[in-house]
Design a protein around this motif. Structure first.
Motif, PDB file in Angstrom:
ATOM      1  N   SER A  82       0.834  -1.214   0.000  1.00 44.70           N
ATOM      2  CA  SER A  82       0.000   0.000   0.000  1.00 44.70           C
ATOM      3  C   SER A  82       0.866   1.261   0.000  1.00 44.70           C
ATOM      4  N   HIS A  83       2.064   1.180   0.582  1.00 41.40           N
ATOM      5  CA  HIS A  83       2.979   2.330   0.561  1.00 41.40           C
ATOM      6  C   HIS A  83       3.467   2.604  -0.861  1.00 41.40           C
ATOM      7  N   ALA A  84       3.713   1.551  -1.609  1.00 37.88           N
ATOM      8  CA  ALA A  84       4.115   1.718  -3.010  1.00 37.88           C
ATOM      9  C   ALA A  84       2.976   2.336  -3.810  1.00 37.88           C
ATOM     10  N   ASP A  85       1.753   1.920  -3.521  1.00 37.52           N
ATOM     11  CA  ASP A  85       0.583   2.511  -4.192  1.00 37.52           C
ATOM     12  C   ASP A  85       0.490   4.012  -3.903  1.00 37.52           C
ATOM     13  N   LYS A  86       0.693   4.374  -2.639  1.00 39.33           N
ATOM     14  CA  LYS A  86       0.617   5.785  -2.249  1.00 39.33           C
ATOM     15  C   LYS A  86       1.732   6.596  -2.908  1.00 39.33           C
ATOM     16  N   LEU A  87       2.934   6.030  -2.952  1.00 36.53           N
ATOM     17  CA  LEU A  87       4.060   6.706  -3.584  1.00 36.53           C
ATOM     18  C   LEU A  87       3.781   6.930  -5.068  1.00 36.53           C
ATOM     19  N   ALA A  88       3.348   5.889  -5.744  1.00 36.81           N
ATOM     20  CA  ALA A  88       3.062   5.995  -7.182  1.00 36.81           C
ATOM     21  C   ALA A  88       1.966   7.025  -7.455  1.00 36.81           C
ATOM     22  N   ALA A  89       1.012   7.113  -6.574  1.00 35.45           N
ATOM     23  CA  ALA A  89      -0.085   8.070  -6.760  1.00 35.45           C
ATOM     24  C   ALA A  89       0.405   9.514  -6.658  1.00 35.45           C
ATOM     25  N   ARG A  90       1.515   9.728  -5.971  1.00 35.81           N
ATOM     26  CA  ARG A  90       2.051  11.082  -5.787  1.00 35.81           C
ATOM     27  C   ARG A  90       2.998  11.502  -6.900  1.00 35.81           C
ATOM     28  N   ILE A  91       3.401  10.572  -7.758  1.00 34.57           N
ATOM     29  CA  ILE A  91       4.332  10.875  -8.850  1.00 34.57           C
ATOM     30  C   ILE A  91       3.553  10.819 -10.165  1.00 34.57           C
ATOM     31  N   PRO A  92       3.422  11.954 -10.834  1.00 37.91           N
ATOM     32  CA  PRO A  92       2.640  11.976 -12.077  1.00 37.91           C
ATOM     33  C   PRO A  92       3.154  10.968 -13.107  1.00 37.91           C
ATOM     34  N   ASP A  93       2.245  10.236 -13.701  1.00 34.43           N
ATOM     35  CA  ASP A  93       2.549   9.285 -14.772  1.00 34.43           C
ATOM     36  C   ASP A  93       3.546   8.193 -14.369  1.00 34.43           C
ATOM     37  N   SER A  94       3.661   7.928 -13.092  1.00 36.64           N
ATOM     38  CA  SER A  94       4.564   6.854 -12.666  1.00 36.64           C
ATOM     39  C   SER A  94       3.973   5.505 -13.073  1.00 36.64           C
ATOM     40  N   ILE A  95       4.856   4.522 -13.130  1.00 38.97           N
ATOM     41  CA  ILE A  95       4.447   3.173 -13.502  1.00 38.97           C
ATOM     42  C   ILE A  95       4.761   2.256 -12.331  1.00 38.97           C
ATOM     43  N   LYS A  96       3.766   1.515 -11.902  1.00 37.04           N
ATOM     44  CA  LYS A  96       3.966   0.556 -10.815  1.00 37.04           C
ATOM     45  C   LYS A  96       4.398  -0.778 -11.413  1.00 37.04           C
ATOM     46  N   TYR A  97       5.407  -1.361 -10.795  1.00 38.06           N
ATOM     47  CA  TYR A  97       5.866  -2.687 -11.226  1.00 38.06           C
ATOM     48  C   TYR A  97       6.046  -3.523  -9.967  1.00 38.06           C
ATOM     49  N   TYR A  98       5.122  -4.436  -9.740  1.00 34.79           N
ATOM     50  CA  TYR A  98       5.148  -5.268  -8.552  1.00 34.79           C
ATOM     51  C   TYR A  98       5.606  -6.665  -8.946  1.00 34.79           C
ATOM     52  N   VAL A  99       6.598  -7.159  -8.218  1.00 40.20           N
ATOM     53  CA  VAL A  99       7.273  -8.403  -8.588  1.00 40.20           C
ATOM     54  C   VAL A  99       6.779  -9.559  -7.723  1.00 40.20           C
ATOM     55  N   ASP A 100       6.177 -10.556  -8.371  1.00 36.93           N
ATOM     56  CA  ASP A 100       5.733 -11.764  -7.677  1.00 36.93           C
ATOM     57  C   ASP A 100       6.913 -12.483  -7.044  1.00 36.93           C
ATOM     58  N   GLY A 101       6.754 -12.900  -5.804  1.00 36.00           N
ATOM     59  CA  GLY A 101       7.763 -13.709  -5.133  1.00 36.00           C
ATOM     60  C   GLY A 101       8.955 -12.936  -4.590  1.00 36.00           C
ATOM     61  N   MET A 102       8.992 -11.621  -4.803  1.00 42.06           N
ATOM     62  CA  MET A 102      10.120 -10.821  -4.298  1.00 42.06           C
ATOM     63  C   MET A 102       9.713 -10.153  -2.990  1.00 42.06           C
ATOM     64  N   GLY A 103      10.620 -10.190  -2.027  1.00 45.21           N
ATOM     65  CA  GLY A 103      10.388  -9.539  -0.753  1.00 45.21           C
ATOM     66  C   GLY A 103      10.935  -8.125  -0.756  1.00 45.21           C
ATOM     67  N   HIS A 104      11.521  -7.709   0.374  1.00 44.02           N
ATOM     68  CA  HIS A 104      12.035  -6.350   0.510  1.00 44.02           C
ATOM     69  C   HIS A 104      13.354  -6.161  -0.242  1.00 44.02           C
ATOM     70  N   ASP A 105      14.156  -7.206  -0.328  1.00 53.31           N
ATOM     71  CA  ASP A 105      15.440  -7.134  -1.024  1.00 53.31           C
ATOM     72  C   ASP A 105      15.258  -7.489  -2.495  1.00 53.31           C
ATOM     73  N   LEU A 106      16.146  -6.965  -3.320  1.00 51.47           N
ATOM     74  CA  LEU A 106      16.112  -7.291  -4.740  1.00 51.47           C
ATOM     75  C   LEU A 106      16.554  -8.737  -4.925  1.00 51.47           C
ATOM     76  N   SER A 107      15.663  -9.557  -5.419  1.00 48.63           N
ATOM     77  CA  SER A 107      15.955 -10.975  -5.644  1.00 48.63           C
ATOM     78  C   SER A 107      16.629 -11.142  -6.997  1.00 48.63           C
ATOM     79  N   SER A 108      17.574 -12.077  -7.061  1.00 50.23           N
ATOM     80  CA  SER A 108      18.327 -12.281  -8.303  1.00 50.23           C
ATOM     81  C   SER A 108      17.409 -12.655  -9.470  1.00 50.23           C
ATOM     82  N   PHE A 109      16.339 -13.396  -9.201  1.00 49.65           N
ATOM     83  CA  PHE A 109      15.431 -13.799 -10.283  1.00 49.65           C
ATOM     84  C   PHE A 109      14.671 -12.609 -10.866  1.00 49.65           C
TER      85      PHE A 109
END
Length: 71
Positions: free
Chosen positions: A22-49
């Motif tokens: 929900s924080h990512a949703d709120k952030l994206a809503a505050r940046i004009p024309d931003s693009i949300k990209y949500y990664v299945d299976g990824m947690g807080h750290d950047l996963s190699s996959f």
């Protein structure tokens, strides 16, 4: 955030147990024309996959924006 004029991705892991998506949703809503990209299976750290899919998304955004806008 509303002053950001460059292409912006909000990337978030769908399995992030530290920061709610929900924080990512709120952030994206505050940046004009931003693009949300949500990664299945990824947690807080950047996963190699997730590296290549994220890079591909960024490259696609760059290609799209280069044909439409010059910064």
């Amino acid at each position: 955030m509303k002053k950001i004029k460059c292409p912006t991705f909000v990337i978030h892991g769908k399995s992030d147990s530290l920061i709610s998506i929900s924080h990512a949703d709120k952030l994206a809503a505050r940046i004009p024309d931003s693009i949300k990209y949500y990664v299945d299976g990824m947690g807080h750290d950047l996963s190699s996959f997730a590296i290549n899919p994220i890079i591909n998304q960024i490259l696609n955004l760059i290609k799209t924006k280069q044909t439409k806008t010059r910064y």
